[in-house]
Design an enzyme around this catalytic site. Sequence first.
Site, short mmCIF file in Angstrom:
data_model
loop_
_atom_site.label_atom_id
_atom_site.label_comp_id
_atom_site.label_asym_id
_atom_site.label_seq_id
_atom_site.Cartn_x
_atom_site.Cartn_y
_atom_site.Cartn_z
N ASP A 78 19.01 65.74 18.31
CA ASP A 78 19.01 65.16 19.66
C ASP A 78 17.91 64.10 19.80
O ASP A 78 18.18 62.95 20.15
CB ASP A 78 18.91 66.24 20.75
CG ASP A 78 17.99 67.39 20.38
OD1 ASP A 78 17.17 67.22 19.46
OD2 ASP A 78 18.09 68.45 21.01
N ASP A 80 29.31 60.89 12.72
CA ASP A 80 30.38 60.11 13.36
C ASP A 80 29.82 59.43 14.61
O ASP A 80 29.96 58.21 14.81
CB ASP A 80 31.52 61.07 13.74
CG ASP A 80 32.81 60.34 14.08
OD1 ASP A 80 32.84 59.11 13.95
OD2 ASP A 80 33.77 61.02 14.48
#
Length: 489
Positions: A209, A233
């Site tokens: 994160d 991705d």
Amino acid sequence: METKKQIIPVAKGDGIGPEIMDASIHILLEAGARIEPKYIDIGEKVFLSGNTAGITEETWDILRTYKVFFKAPITTPQGGGFKSLNVTVRKMLGLYANVRPAVSYHPHVPIKHPLMNVVIIRENEEDLYAGIEHQQTPEVVQCLKLISRPGCERIVRYAFEYARAYGRKRVTCMTKDNIMKLTDGLFHKVFDEIAPEYPDIENEHWIIDIGTAKLADTPEAFDVVVMPNLYGDIASDMLGQIAGSVGLAPGANIGDEYAMFEAIHGSAPRHGGKNIANPSGLLLSGVMMLLYIDQPDVAERVHNAWLKTIEDHVWTYDLVRKGKAEGITNYTEANTTDFAKAIVARLGQKPEQLKAVSYSGVRAKIPKPKLTNVRNQVMTLDGVDVFIREYKLTPDELGKKFEKLAGPEFKLTMISNRGQKVYPEGFPETFTTDHWRCRFKTAEGGTAPTHENIRKLLNKIEQSGHEWIKLENLYLLEGKRAYSLGQGE
Ligand code: NAD
């Protein structure tokens, strides 16, 4: 003597695919690429002929024979149960490494991060993309996240070998192993095991994160970044966008035997047939392909001519739009064909302001990774998690009932709901659904759990009027707990 040309299966794809592929092949051949395109049909036409995979058996045979595949984007028709051809090809051919460079062409392509030059190496086969999903109860669905040791070893080794092959200095690993201690934890652990084998390359780990936030804010702080599938991705698309135009970003999908090269963008059907699309992403994927097939001389020639073209502000519409928004007015707008001609005209030239590439001595074909054999490790049954559907009883009522039912072989140690412990000593405030996990371990003085005892336990649960949905055996791996604890357990 004429050098032997390598036959490369080429798919022109759909939408903007045919025009950007024609442009790219034209440039590669003009630059002297020792390749012979062998055109194949995949995608929309094949899907619509009734083949739900979008690729025929004959085409698979061609890919198997020639091993290196250059592919323009294809359109997956909406509805009708058509499978993503990209995912199919990656998995069928074992293309485990998705390599996506994101580079700044400042000041010639407007960008907020002038120094960005990062390569995302995304694991391409595992993780949540295994696509194993099940409805568990009316309220709860599940997607299995599968991470394997060989999968981690292959991608982590690939990242370090890639860094070495391209003279890069650091490999960063990003995971969420503070939460997913087993799955992401394995990825991180394997990274820590392999990194010391590459003392010439720095290594570090970031939690995904904050790592992604840092990538978006300061991409120049990173060099090579290796990630599990889903994070990779997202991060690579994010960086493609940051780089200036999605039309610029190349990609490679690499396995031990096969490789597929394609731009990261799709077929942009609205722009198809207009001869305006930017072929750069596909062309630069072609450069990656030339490096892979050991033609670094041609790769360098093409890449430098392309850089010079960008530097001379010969731009397709997407870059013009971006440039105009930044107040840049000294450009020549080119359609796809003219952009390709401009690159061909610059073959042999190098950029003056942008950094020219040098690929001499680059050996981009990375050796097949050696894998640790863990198949003989000892797994000992330590208990079982039985998942049940229940919506009438409170956690305490369910807990008391199952405590009685568990003996004498098992002891109920915990009930959780969506991972949060609700029994014993749950909080009345905790929201619960109709999906419960009941953890049973060996009762004091009881014998080690056996499959026979688990079957008996399931029968008792059924006979008490409860539906068990699934079970997960709890194992010790080489004597160490190999399952997570419930939140608050
Ligand atoms: P897209 O990437 O095709 O297009 C999004 C937008 O990006 C376009 O409208 C266009 O403005 C711009 N763009 C993309 N490529 C460009 C280029 N080369 N030059 C200039 N501008 C460009 O994404 P989408 O619209 O979500 O998907 C369209 C189709 O592509 C779908 O059928 C999807 O399944 C497919 N797709 C294929 C691949 C692939 O084959 N690798 C990848 C992604 C999407």
